[in-house]
Design a protein around this motif. Sequence first.
Motif, PDB file in Angstrom:
ATOM      1  N   GLY A 204      94.562 -22.649 -44.025  1.00  0.00           N
ATOM      2  CA  GLY A 204      94.740 -23.180 -45.363  1.00  0.00           C
ATOM      3  C   GLY A 204      95.897 -24.142 -45.497  1.00  0.00           C
ATOM      4  O   GLY A 204      96.089 -24.726 -46.569  1.00  0.00           O
ATOM      5  N   ASP A 205      96.688 -24.323 -44.450  1.00  0.00           N
ATOM      6  CA  ASP A 205      97.847 -25.210 -44.476  1.00  0.00           C
ATOM      7  C   ASP A 205      97.495 -26.499 -43.739  1.00  0.00           C
ATOM      8  O   ASP A 205      97.193 -26.464 -42.543  1.00  0.00           O
ATOM      9  N   PRO A 206      97.521 -27.655 -44.396  1.00  0.00           N
ATOM     10  CA  PRO A 206      97.183 -28.914 -43.714  1.00  0.00           C
ATOM     11  C   PRO A 206      98.036 -29.182 -42.482  1.00  0.00           C
ATOM     12  O   PRO A 206      97.592 -29.877 -41.563  1.00  0.00           O
ATOM     13  N   ALA A 207      99.250 -28.618 -42.441  1.00  0.00           N
ATOM     14  CA  ALA A 207     100.137 -28.853 -41.301  1.00  0.00           C
ATOM     15  C   ALA A 207      99.697 -28.107 -40.045  1.00  0.00           C
ATOM     16  O   ALA A 207     100.079 -28.472 -38.931  1.00  0.00           O
ATOM     17  N   THR A 208      98.891 -27.039 -40.216  1.00  0.00           N
ATOM     18  CA  THR A 208      98.493 -26.224 -39.060  1.00  0.00           C
ATOM     19  C   THR A 208      96.989 -26.033 -38.951  1.00  0.00           C
ATOM     20  O   THR A 208      96.525 -25.397 -38.004  1.00  0.00           O
ATOM     21  N   ALA A 209      96.223 -26.570 -39.887  1.00  0.00           N
ATOM     22  CA  ALA A 209      94.777 -26.322 -39.915  1.00  0.00           C
ATOM     23  C   ALA A 209      94.077 -26.852 -38.676  1.00  0.00           C
ATOM     24  O   ALA A 209      93.018 -26.345 -38.288  1.00  0.00           O
ATOM     25  N   HIS A 210      94.655 -27.880 -38.024  1.00  0.00           N
ATOM     26  CA  HIS A 210      94.004 -28.503 -36.866  1.00  0.00           C
ATOM     27  C   HIS A 210      94.227 -27.745 -35.567  1.00  0.00           C
ATOM     28  O   HIS A 210      93.568 -28.023 -34.565  1.00  0.00           O
ATOM     29  N   ILE A 211      95.136 -26.777 -35.538  1.00  0.00           N
ATOM     30  CA  ILE A 211      95.506 -26.110 -34.282  1.00  0.00           C
ATOM     31  C   ILE A 211      94.458 -25.056 -33.916  1.00  0.00           C
ATOM     32  O   ILE A 211      94.182 -24.156 -34.714  1.00  0.00           O
ATOM     33  N   PRO A 212      93.868 -25.135 -32.718  1.00  0.00           N
ATOM     34  CA  PRO A 212      92.918 -24.091 -32.314  1.00  0.00           C
ATOM     35  C   PRO A 212      93.650 -22.767 -32.095  1.00  0.00           C
ATOM     36  O   PRO A 212      94.673 -22.717 -31.415  1.00  0.00           O
ATOM     37  N   VAL A 213      93.111 -21.710 -32.689  1.00  0.00           N
ATOM     38  CA  VAL A 213      93.719 -20.378 -32.588  1.00  0.00           C
ATOM     39  C   VAL A 213      92.755 -19.479 -31.814  1.00  0.00           C
ATOM     40  O   VAL A 213      91.614 -19.263 -32.233  1.00  0.00           O
ATOM     41  N   VAL A 214      93.220 -18.956 -30.690  1.00  0.00           N
ATOM     42  CA  VAL A 214      92.420 -18.086 -29.834  1.00  0.00           C
ATOM     43  C   VAL A 214      92.852 -16.647 -30.049  1.00  0.00           C
ATOM     44  O   VAL A 214      94.045 -16.333 -29.960  1.00  0.00           O
ATOM     45  N   ALA A 215      91.906 -15.774 -30.354  1.00  0.00           N
ATOM     46  CA  ALA A 215      92.216 -14.351 -30.516  1.00  0.00           C
ATOM     47  C   ALA A 215      92.300 -13.694 -29.146  1.00  0.00           C
ATOM     48  O   ALA A 215      91.501 -13.977 -28.249  1.00  0.00           O
ATOM     49  N   LEU A 216      93.282 -12.823 -28.967  1.00  0.00           N
ATOM     50  CA  LEU A 216      93.393 -11.995 -27.770  1.00  0.00           C
ATOM     51  C   LEU A 216      93.679 -10.585 -28.245  1.00  0.00           C
ATOM     52  O   LEU A 216      94.777 -10.271 -28.673  1.00  0.00           O
ATOM     53  N   SER A 217      92.671  -9.713 -28.192  1.00  0.00           N
ATOM     54  CA  SER A 217      92.778  -8.430 -28.882  1.00  0.00           C
ATOM     55  C   SER A 217      92.150  -7.311 -28.062  1.00  0.00           C
ATOM     56  O   SER A 217      91.220  -7.533 -27.279  1.00  0.00           O
ATOM     57  N   ALA A 218      92.664  -6.086 -28.290  1.00  0.00           N
ATOM     58  CA  ALA A 218      92.050  -4.887 -27.709  1.00  0.00           C
ATOM     59  C   ALA A 218      90.842  -4.441 -28.515  1.00  0.00           C
ATOM     60  O   ALA A 218      90.100  -3.554 -28.079  1.00  0.00           O
ATOM     61  N   ASN A 219      90.629  -5.029 -29.695  1.00  0.00           N
ATOM     62  CA  ASN A 219      89.432  -4.737 -30.485  1.00  0.00           C
ATOM     63  C   ASN A 219      88.252  -5.444 -29.827  1.00  0.00           C
ATOM     64  O   ASN A 219      87.999  -6.620 -30.087  1.00  0.00           O
ATOM     65  N   ALA A 220      87.540  -4.718 -28.962  1.00  0.00           N
ATOM     66  CA  ALA A 220      86.567  -5.360 -28.079  1.00  0.00           C
ATOM     67  C   ALA A 220      85.122  -5.028 -28.400  1.00  0.00           C
ATOM     68  O   ALA A 220      84.223  -5.387 -27.646  1.00  0.00           O
ATOM     69  N   MET A 221      84.865  -4.339 -29.522  1.00  0.00           N
ATOM     70  CA  MET A 221      83.493  -4.048 -29.880  1.00  0.00           C
ATOM     71  C   MET A 221      82.790  -5.327 -30.332  1.00  0.00           C
ATOM     72  O   MET A 221      83.433  -6.237 -30.863  1.00  0.00           O
TER      73      MET A 221
END
Length: 268
Positions: A204-221
Amino acid sequence: MKQVLINLLSNAIKYNQPNGTVIVDVDCSRNGGQRTRVSVKDTGAGLPPEMLMQLFQPFNRLGQERSAEEGTGIGLVMSKRLVELMGGEIGVESSVGLGSVFWFELNSVAPPELAVDKAEAAAIPQPEVQAGAQPRTLLYVEDNPANLMLIEQLIARRPDMRLLSARDGNLGIQLARANQPEVILMDINLPGISGIEALKILRGDPATAHIPVVALSANAMPRDIEKGLQAGFFRYLTKPIKVPEFLDTLDVALEFARQEACKSGRKP
């Protein structure tokens, strides 16, 4: 284990004396270090031997149902079941007038390590870095020091990159705005706001909206992965880290960031 600790600590506080104390002790030396015992000691009224035999019976509050303290009488039963499901045992020692010590023991485990041996590590290609090129930035939002250490080991093999880290989602958002990383690696279960909540703020922030965000989680279902991708994560990786998959995903995310920077006129 978190639920077991909550149950034992809440009991130690509820049934304590005014101005009493609660002490939590961890002993990692039992059976030559193969077992770890966690003890919760209170300074309450204590229990006689005949009551100790009834402690782990469901809905038996040992007469406390007539007291002002709320409870269901299943907390200790649940704790016993959870500990046993983890291959451990739970017990209690108590002295009338002195207090009680509730403890549980679990098998000790080694800290997590990279799922790659030295030969595989040496075989991982290192990208060439052009003279004068600025390193690209990966921001990792993670509250577990062991997981952070694994990523630090991997990024240390990437001379083209530098790593920033944040222990919670709010700090991660601040660092993302201030440092404009090419890629963000985000845990889901974070203190304060969750990784998904942090992602919504970044999107929701124009300053960061373009950055790809990769999830790395133990929630693996499968439903966890689907929920994460629907929330807007660029990719969803699960723990334990699979090194080739992680490095491939990182390269794809970096290339995506480069292309987006070129399209928008930002410096790639």
